[in-house]
Design a protein around this motif. Structure first.
Motif, mmCIF file in Angstrom:
data_model
loop_
_atom_site.group_PDB
_atom_site.id
_atom_site.type_symbol
_atom_site.label_atom_id
_atom_site.label_comp_id
_atom_site.label_asym_id
_atom_site.label_seq_id
_atom_site.Cartn_x
_atom_site.Cartn_y
_atom_site.Cartn_z
ATOM 1 N N VAL A 1 22.082 12.482 49.002
ATOM 2 C CA VAL A 1 21.404 13.270 48.405
ATOM 3 C C VAL A 1 22.068 14.804 48.350
ATOM 4 O O VAL A 1 22.174 15.339 47.162
ATOM 5 N N LEU A 2 22.382 15.353 49.223
ATOM 6 C CA LEU A 2 22.771 16.673 49.404
ATOM 7 C C LEU A 2 24.301 16.756 48.867
ATOM 8 O O LEU A 2 24.320 17.874 47.729
ATOM 9 N N LEU A 3 25.268 15.865 48.816
ATOM 10 C CA LEU A 3 26.382 16.280 48.141
ATOM 11 C C LEU A 3 26.325 15.940 46.501
ATOM 12 O O LEU A 3 26.860 16.762 45.788
ATOM 13 N N PRO A 4 25.621 15.215 45.919
ATOM 14 C CA PRO A 4 25.386 14.868 44.736
ATOM 15 C C PRO A 4 24.765 16.124 44.079
ATOM 16 O O PRO A 4 25.119 16.574 42.907
ATOM 17 N N LEU A 5 23.680 16.577 45.059
ATOM 18 C CA LEU A 5 22.896 17.709 44.599
ATOM 19 C C LEU A 5 23.725 19.231 44.328
ATOM 20 O O LEU A 5 23.764 19.969 43.358
ATOM 21 N N MET A 6 24.914 19.356 45.550
ATOM 22 C CA MET A 6 25.791 20.323 45.217
ATOM 23 C C MET A 6 26.428 19.916 43.835
ATOM 24 O O MET A 6 27.082 21.145 43.253
ATOM 25 N N LEU A 7 27.098 18.804 43.748
ATOM 26 C CA LEU A 7 28.161 18.725 42.806
ATOM 27 C C LEU A 7 27.592 18.852 41.483
ATOM 28 O O LEU A 7 28.274 19.334 40.409
ATOM 29 N N LEU A 8 26.113 18.383 41.155
ATOM 30 C CA LEU A 8 25.586 18.111 39.760
ATOM 31 C C LEU A 8 24.504 19.334 39.602
ATOM 32 O O LEU A 8 24.044 19.434 38.511
ATOM 33 N N SER A 9 24.318 20.170 40.530
ATOM 34 C CA SER A 9 23.566 21.505 40.346
ATOM 35 C C SER A 9 24.215 22.775 40.374
ATOM 36 O O SER A 9 25.466 22.787 40.863
ATOM 37 N N GLY A 10 23.600 23.930 39.818
ATOM 38 C CA GLY A 10 24.010 25.127 40.129
ATOM 39 C C GLY A 10 23.332 26.207 40.042
ATOM 40 O O GLY A 10 22.083 25.864 40.102
ATOM 41 N N SER A 11 23.581 27.477 40.428
ATOM 42 C CA SER A 11 22.677 28.333 40.649
ATOM 43 C C SER A 11 21.839 28.972 39.390
ATOM 44 O O SER A 11 22.658 29.265 38.374
ATOM 45 N N ALA A 12 20.705 29.385 39.420
ATOM 46 C CA ALA A 12 20.132 29.835 38.205
ATOM 47 C C ALA A 12 20.320 31.188 38.105
ATOM 48 O O ALA A 12 20.275 31.919 36.918
ATOM 49 N N TRP A 13 20.828 31.862 39.039
ATOM 50 C CA TRP A 13 21.458 33.274 39.122
ATOM 51 C C TRP A 13 22.582 33.427 38.530
ATOM 52 O O TRP A 13 23.447 32.417 38.594
ATOM 53 N N THR A 14 22.770 34.440 37.483
ATOM 54 C CA THR A 14 23.999 34.803 36.908
ATOM 55 C C THR A 14 25.436 34.636 37.690
ATOM 56 O O THR A 14 25.171 35.418 38.806
ATOM 57 N N ASP A 15 26.178 33.786 37.488
ATOM 58 C CA ASP A 15 27.636 33.511 38.337
ATOM 59 C C ASP A 15 28.150 35.114 38.273
ATOM 60 O O ASP A 15 28.229 35.597 37.069
ATOM 61 N N GLY A 16 28.595 35.546 39.452
ATOM 62 C CA GLY A 16 29.023 37.046 39.472
ATOM 63 C C GLY A 16 28.159 37.964 39.437
ATOM 64 O O GLY A 16 28.509 38.991 39.568
ATOM 65 N N GLY A 17 26.903 37.817 39.406
ATOM 66 C CA GLY A 17 26.012 38.910 39.470
ATOM 67 C C GLY A 17 25.614 39.219 40.922
ATOM 68 O O GLY A 17 26.048 38.558 41.974
ATOM 69 N N ALA A 18 24.956 40.512 41.146
ATOM 70 C CA ALA A 18 24.760 40.949 42.388
ATOM 71 C C ALA A 18 23.794 40.015 43.076
ATOM 72 O O ALA A 18 23.919 39.711 44.266
ATOM 73 N N MET A 19 22.826 39.392 42.643
ATOM 74 C CA MET A 19 21.813 38.536 43.344
ATOM 75 C C MET A 19 22.595 37.054 43.802
ATOM 76 O O MET A 19 22.549 36.804 45.168
ATOM 77 N N HIS A 20 23.292 36.578 43.029
ATOM 78 C CA HIS A 20 24.183 35.765 43.328
ATOM 79 C C HIS A 20 24.950 35.892 44.533
ATOM 80 O O HIS A 20 25.105 34.992 45.299
#
Length: 224
Positions: free
Chosen positions: A42-61
């Motif tokens: 569960v957790l490993l596939p979730l990490m591999l196939l999902s991403g953050s909704a926050w902008t990569d490189g943004g302050a919130m991320h």
């Protein structure tokens, strides 16, 4: 005499020396297998196939990742501190000082922090909450089994300990310690090795994020 006074600063050893019953040992082993299975399926596939909704490189991320890394570091430091005090005596003595004076299960608490940190290091608040909830649900029942064993093993002191010491969340105002502790280097190094996995996952998660940005890995789900 109140319960807090009954647990004196030097009360670390109960005369009865016992070993956990086979049934409890089987439960602990089964729980570890469940965590390994959940992590793999569960957790490993979730990490591999999902991403953050926050902008990569943004302050919130970046802020979410930083909090996750700090929680992972706190997990390592906390687990090492717990091992300094308990040193393999978990089933033979009732430890009520150091981290065990503010929480009945500080090892589990710091591991919970590290597990939440794993999700946050992926840049996702949802992942951090999900990972933490899964860990809590898996281990809270095990903790109750262990406490039933301790209550039977130390009937004269465990009840007083429970009355003044929280099961999970530490209460820092009741901290007690001792002048000297006995350290077992092998156990300390083993704990440091095992706990360091939480921190070492940070570059792994960063590599996954980089691979997703390079479109080497698909992103099937965006998590807030």
């Amino acid at each position: 005499m109140n319960h807090a006074a009954a647990l004196s600063t030097n009360a670390t050893v109960v005369s009865t020396v016992v070993s956990p019953p086979p049934r409890l040992g089987r439960v602990q082993k089964r729980r570890r297998h469940v965590v390994a299975l959940l992590s793999t399926l569960v957790l490993l596939p979730l990490m591999l196939l999902s991403g953050s909704a926050w902008t990569d490189g943004g302050a919130m991320h970046a802020a979410i990742e930083t909090v996750g890394l700090l929680l992972a570091v706190a997990c390592v430091i906390g687990r090492v501190a717990c091992t300094l005090y308990i040193g393999g005596r978990k089933s033979a003595e009732l430890i009520t000082v150091g981290p065990y004076s503010v929480s009945r299960n500080p090892l589990y608490f710091f591991s919970l922090l590290g597990t939440i940190g794993l999700g946050l290091m992926a840049g996702s608040l949802a992942a951090g909450a999900t990972f933490g909830l899964v860990y809590f649900l898996v281990f809270d029942r095990l903790i109750r089994r262990e406490e039933a064993f301790l209550a039977a093993s130390f009937p004269s002191s465990f009840g007083a300990y429970c009355d003044c010491t929280p099961r999970w969340l530490p209460r820092l105002s009741i901290w007690r310690s001792v002048d000297e502790i006995s350290v077992r280097p092998r156990l300390l190094l083993n704990t440091l090795r095992d706990a360091s996995v939480f921190v070492l996952m940070f570059p792994v998660l960063e590599s996954i994020e980089w691979a997703q940005q390079a479109q080497w890995l698909p992103v099937l789900l965006r998590l807030p």
